[in-house]
Design a protein around this motif. Structure first.
Motif, PDB file in Angstrom:
ATOM      1  N   VAL B 204       0.840  -1.205   0.000  1.00  0.00           N
ATOM      2  CA  VAL B 204       0.000   0.000   0.000  1.00  0.00           C
ATOM      3  C   VAL B 204       0.876   1.257   0.000  1.00  0.00           C
ATOM      4  O   VAL B 204       1.903   1.304   0.661  1.00  0.00           O
ATOM      5  CB  VAL B 204      -0.967  -0.019   1.209  1.00  0.00           C
ATOM      6  N   GLY B 205       0.451   2.250  -0.761  1.00  0.00           N
ATOM      7  CA  GLY B 205       1.157   3.537  -0.777  1.00  0.00           C
ATOM      8  C   GLY B 205       2.331   3.582  -1.735  1.00  0.00           C
ATOM      9  O   GLY B 205       2.902   4.651  -1.968  1.00  0.00           O
ATOM     10  N   SER B 206       2.700   2.431  -2.313  1.00  0.00           N
ATOM     11  CA  SER B 206       3.846   2.418  -3.234  1.00  0.00           C
ATOM     12  C   SER B 206       3.358   2.362  -4.681  1.00  0.00           C
ATOM     13  O   SER B 206       2.171   2.187  -4.953  1.00  0.00           O
ATOM     14  CB  SER B 206       4.728   1.200  -2.951  1.00  0.00           C
ATOM     15  N   ASP B 207       4.294   2.452  -5.606  1.00  0.00           N
ATOM     16  CA  ASP B 207       3.961   2.341  -7.036  1.00  0.00           C
ATOM     17  C   ASP B 207       3.414   0.953  -7.349  1.00  0.00           C
ATOM     18  O   ASP B 207       2.730   0.765  -8.354  1.00  0.00           O
ATOM     19  CB  ASP B 207       5.234   2.510  -7.891  1.00  0.00           C
ATOM     20  N   ARG B 208       3.791  -0.015  -6.513  1.00  0.00           N
ATOM     21  CA  ARG B 208       3.370  -1.395  -6.776  1.00  0.00           C
ATOM     22  C   ARG B 208       2.123  -1.774  -5.979  1.00  0.00           C
ATOM     23  O   ARG B 208       1.815  -2.956  -5.828  1.00  0.00           O
ATOM     24  CB  ARG B 208       4.532  -2.346  -6.429  1.00  0.00           C
ATOM     25  N   GLN B 209       1.400  -0.779  -5.476  1.00  0.00           N
ATOM     26  CA  GLN B 209       0.183  -1.073  -4.706  1.00  0.00           C
ATOM     27  C   GLN B 209      -0.811  -1.886  -5.531  1.00  0.00           C
ATOM     28  O   GLN B 209      -1.039  -1.621  -6.700  1.00  0.00           O
ATOM     29  CB  GLN B 209      -0.462   0.238  -4.266  1.00  0.00           C
ATOM     30  N   LYS B 210      -1.403  -2.892  -4.871  1.00  0.00           N
ATOM     31  CA  LYS B 210      -2.416  -3.723  -5.504  1.00  0.00           C
ATOM     32  C   LYS B 210      -3.562  -3.882  -4.515  1.00  0.00           C
ATOM     33  O   LYS B 210      -3.326  -4.217  -3.352  1.00  0.00           O
ATOM     34  CB  LYS B 210      -1.789  -5.083  -5.835  1.00  0.00           C
ATOM     35  N   VAL B 211      -4.783  -3.618  -4.957  1.00  0.00           N
ATOM     36  CA  VAL B 211      -5.964  -3.773  -4.116  1.00  0.00           C
ATOM     37  C   VAL B 211      -6.888  -4.777  -4.790  1.00  0.00           C
ATOM     38  O   VAL B 211      -7.321  -4.545  -5.919  1.00  0.00           O
ATOM     39  CB  VAL B 211      -6.715  -2.432  -3.925  1.00  0.00           C
ATOM     40  N   LEU B 212      -7.152  -5.893  -4.138  1.00  0.00           N
ATOM     41  CA  LEU B 212      -8.041  -6.909  -4.708  1.00  0.00           C
ATOM     42  C   LEU B 212      -9.259  -7.079  -3.806  1.00  0.00           C
ATOM     43  O   LEU B 212      -9.129  -7.236  -2.593  1.00  0.00           O
ATOM     44  CB  LEU B 212      -7.314  -8.252  -4.828  1.00  0.00           C
ATOM     45  N   THR B 213     -10.449  -7.070  -4.429  1.00  0.00           N
ATOM     46  CA  THR B 213     -11.669  -7.244  -3.645  1.00  0.00           C
ATOM     47  C   THR B 213     -12.451  -8.481  -4.085  1.00  0.00           C
ATOM     48  O   THR B 213     -13.338  -8.929  -3.364  1.00  0.00           O
ATOM     49  CB  THR B 213     -12.594  -6.004  -3.776  1.00  0.00           C
ATOM     50  N   ASP B 214     -12.111  -9.001  -5.247  1.00  0.00           N
ATOM     51  CA  ASP B 214     -12.804 -10.191  -5.737  1.00  0.00           C
ATOM     52  C   ASP B 214     -12.119 -11.428  -5.156  1.00  0.00           C
ATOM     53  O   ASP B 214     -10.911 -11.621  -5.334  1.00  0.00           O
ATOM     54  CB  ASP B 214     -12.739 -10.202  -7.277  1.00  0.00           C
TER      55      ASP B 214
END
Lengths: 235, 235
Positions: B204-214
């Protein structure tokens, strides 16, 4: 397209706003600040006033009553959501400000649900804020959790049994809104032998901040509504 | 007298530093930044580099090895504490920077204990930072806790039983460092029917942030070391 921002302003010290919160608040067209009592100033607004230009920005103070009456609360949220939605639909960036963090026991959570229903096309951006938990630990200079330790966060209004359960299972227990059950909490701390590892923090980040680490002093204190306790394991 | 500052720089986005963190970092004489691997850049240092003046400020990168070997860790902490103490005793303000918040699963907690022993006369000031928990919730736009809800924060390394216990008792469970027991966690989420109310956030907060909700996407993902999950009750 306009954006709706939920801006966490931290515990009440303007220096504890993030740089992003400051930028968003300076750029927004409309600021909506909550107040619980119309006769009192908005704590969130007082925290950010220095960043606003009221000759250019519209500043709205909206009352969210301190009540458990669901119908009255819902009415206040719906009113606020409508105030926000109509301006955002008009192309204006609207910032709703909230003490602490917008997704941690904040009024914004309810507002967000209504906004997603009434104006689903308008993006909502959350600007996280320093929560009272992190601010209180910093003020007291005591660790919250380290290594494999577990932390429970409990509004004391959830009941004394929940607090007792958490004390039995978690290395750190953070109790919010301790006022209504303060006597019961003190008794639990005595029973679990955690007198030496309990910190009491009231109105963190404000001029009236109080940090107590001596258990006798804590026990003799009449807590304010905005009080929390960090109870560490004595191990 | 000089002051030792522990500065939480948040999750890695320079805009998520507080205004206080920025001020302290600009004013400090010495900055000490941790790195876990000498071949990698310090995430904390990368976050704050824009605020430093390396022609005036001494910037030290110190390695804290990623190991469970207590003797090696203790040695690294003692070295860092000595680097800080000697400069503070020389009248220099020293800022130790830490990703997230300095008192929430941070190396600074160990350093603070050593510093209070070896230079108890030097004041330590903690500048709280946005923790990965609040940053991840903001990135995903999902509530952490509201009203009387309770939240548990558990490093997944504490064990699957602790996670199962928390899922049974807390409306919100935040799991940190999920990588080593990812399969077990997915199974628990399925068993408790929380597939629809689980969010996965990486870096979180970086260029590589990934958010998955599925949930299917989450289950198919190979998590990074810096991954967390927010599991809400399905009620």
């Amino acid at each position: 397209m306009a954006t709706i921002f939920a801006v966490g302003v931290g515990p009440g010290d303007p220096e504890l706003l993030t740089r992003k919160a400051e930028r968003v608040l300076r750029q927004a067209d409309v600021i909506l600040a909550p107040v619980s009592n119309p006769s009192e100033a908005s704590v969130a607004l007082a925290t950010i006033r220095g960043f606003l230009d009221e000759s250019r920005q519209e500043v709205i103070v909206h009352q969210f009553p301190m009540t458990s009456d669901k119908a009255r609360l819902l009415h206040a949220w719906q009113e606020a959501a409508a105030l926000i939605a109509v301006r955002a639909e008009d192309g204006k960036d609207v910032a709703f400000v909230t003490i602490g963090d917008p997704l941690f026991y904040s009024t914004f959570i309810y507002l967000q649900r209504i906004l997603r229903e009434i104006c689903p096309q308008i993006p909502i951006e959350i600007v996280p804020g320093i929560s009272s938990v992190n601010a209180a630990a910093a003020a007291a200079g005591i660790p919250l959790v380290e290594a494999d330790e577990k932390m429970a966060v409990i509004p004391a209004t959830a009941g004394v049994e929940k607090i007792a359960e958490a004390l039995a299972r978690f290395e750190t227990v953070v109790l919010l809104k301790v006022k209504p059950v303060f006597g019961d909490i003190l008794e639990l701390i005595r029973q679990t032998g955690r007198e030496q590892s309990t910190v009491f923090v009231e109105r963190v980040g404000s001029d009236r901040q109080k940090v107590l680490t001596d258990f006798a002093e804590i026990a003799a204190h009449a807590p304010d509504y905005l009080s929390l306790m960090i109870i560490r394991c004595s191990c």
